[in-house]
Design a protein around this motif. Structure first.
Motif, mmCIF file in Angstrom:
data_model
loop_
_atom_site.group_PDB
_atom_site.id
_atom_site.type_symbol
_atom_site.label_atom_id
_atom_site.label_comp_id
_atom_site.label_asym_id
_atom_site.label_seq_id
_atom_site.Cartn_x
_atom_site.Cartn_y
_atom_site.Cartn_z
ATOM 1 N N TYR A 23 0.801 -1.211 0.000
ATOM 2 C CA TYR A 23 0.000 0.000 0.000
ATOM 3 C C TYR A 23 0.840 1.270 0.000
ATOM 4 C CZ TYR A 23 -4.009 -2.988 0.847
ATOM 5 O OH TYR A 23 -4.964 -3.954 0.731
ATOM 6 N N GLY A 24 1.586 1.536 1.068
ATOM 7 C CA GLY A 24 2.324 2.793 1.183
ATOM 8 C C GLY A 24 1.422 3.960 1.535
ATOM 9 N N ASP A 25 0.333 3.697 2.261
ATOM 10 C CA ASP A 25 -0.639 4.730 2.648
ATOM 11 C C ASP A 25 -0.203 5.451 3.920
ATOM 12 O OD1 ASP A 25 -2.197 3.861 0.545
ATOM 13 O OD2 ASP A 25 -3.650 2.797 1.799
ATOM 14 N N TRP B 251 7.536 -2.262 11.778
ATOM 15 C CA TRP B 251 6.856 -3.178 12.691
ATOM 16 C C TRP B 251 5.931 -4.060 11.874
ATOM 17 C CZ3 TRP B 251 8.014 1.728 14.145
ATOM 18 C CH2 TRP B 251 8.619 1.903 15.386
ATOM 19 N N ARG B 252 6.000 -5.351 12.118
ATOM 20 C CA ARG B 252 4.990 -6.281 11.621
ATOM 21 C C ARG B 252 4.181 -6.659 12.853
ATOM 22 N NH1 ARG B 252 7.628 -10.224 8.294
ATOM 23 N NH2 ARG B 252 7.531 -8.541 6.776
ATOM 24 N N TYR C 118 -0.299 -6.586 9.691
ATOM 25 C CA TYR C 118 0.034 -5.337 9.008
ATOM 26 C C TYR C 118 1.504 -5.024 9.205
ATOM 27 C CZ TYR C 118 -5.021 -4.878 9.306
ATOM 28 O OH TYR C 118 -6.359 -5.105 9.208
ATOM 29 N N GLU C 119 2.060 -4.302 8.245
ATOM 30 C CA GLU C 119 3.435 -3.832 8.371
ATOM 31 C C GLU C 119 3.419 -2.309 8.312
ATOM 32 O OE1 GLU C 119 7.161 -4.320 5.514
ATOM 33 O OE2 GLU C 119 6.549 -6.205 6.473
ATOM 34 N N ARG D 123 2.137 -2.752 4.183
ATOM 35 C CA ARG D 123 1.626 -4.031 3.685
ATOM 36 C C ARG D 123 0.551 -4.548 4.618
ATOM 37 N NH1 ARG D 123 5.088 -8.202 0.848
ATOM 38 N NH2 ARG D 123 6.526 -6.464 0.863
ATOM 39 N N ALA D 124 -0.411 -5.284 4.039
ATOM 40 C CA ALA D 124 -1.438 -5.946 4.833
ATOM 41 C C ALA D 124 -1.646 -7.356 4.265
ATOM 42 C CB ALA D 124 -2.750 -5.171 4.779
#
Length: 88
Positions: free
Chosen positions: A5-7, A57-58, A70-71, A85-86
């Motif tokens: 994502y990169g949101d 963080w994951r 989530y990352e 990332r999800a």
């Protein structure tokens, strides 16, 4: 399966670790940190003398009903959070 994502997100932290975050207008509560790592930014890619770090963080979090993985990334130079990332 994961999605990139990169949101930008808003994060609340305690002792430097995320405890809650808002992504897509939903509050996610962190249940467990699965992994944490730090990457030093390359000095030649920055314009100032302090290139900063990127902290990752994951984690497991719950947006209200279903726990997901989530990352998250925090950039110390820009002091901004991203959801990277999800996993479904």
């Amino acid at each position: 399966m994961s999605r990139l994502y990169g949101d930008p997100i808003e994060v609340w932290s305690r002792e430097g670790q995320p405890v809650q975050f808002v992504w897509r207008d939903r509050l996610h509560t962190v249940h467990r940190i699965l992994d944490h790592w730090v990457v030093a930014r390359e000095w030649w890619k920055t314009s100032d003398s302090d290139p900063g770090e990127r902290r990752f963080w994951r984690l497991e979090a719950d947006p209200g009903g279903r726990v997901g993985v989530y990352e998250l990334r925090f950039d110390t130079a820009g002091e901004g959070w991203l959801l990277i990332r999800a996993w479904d």
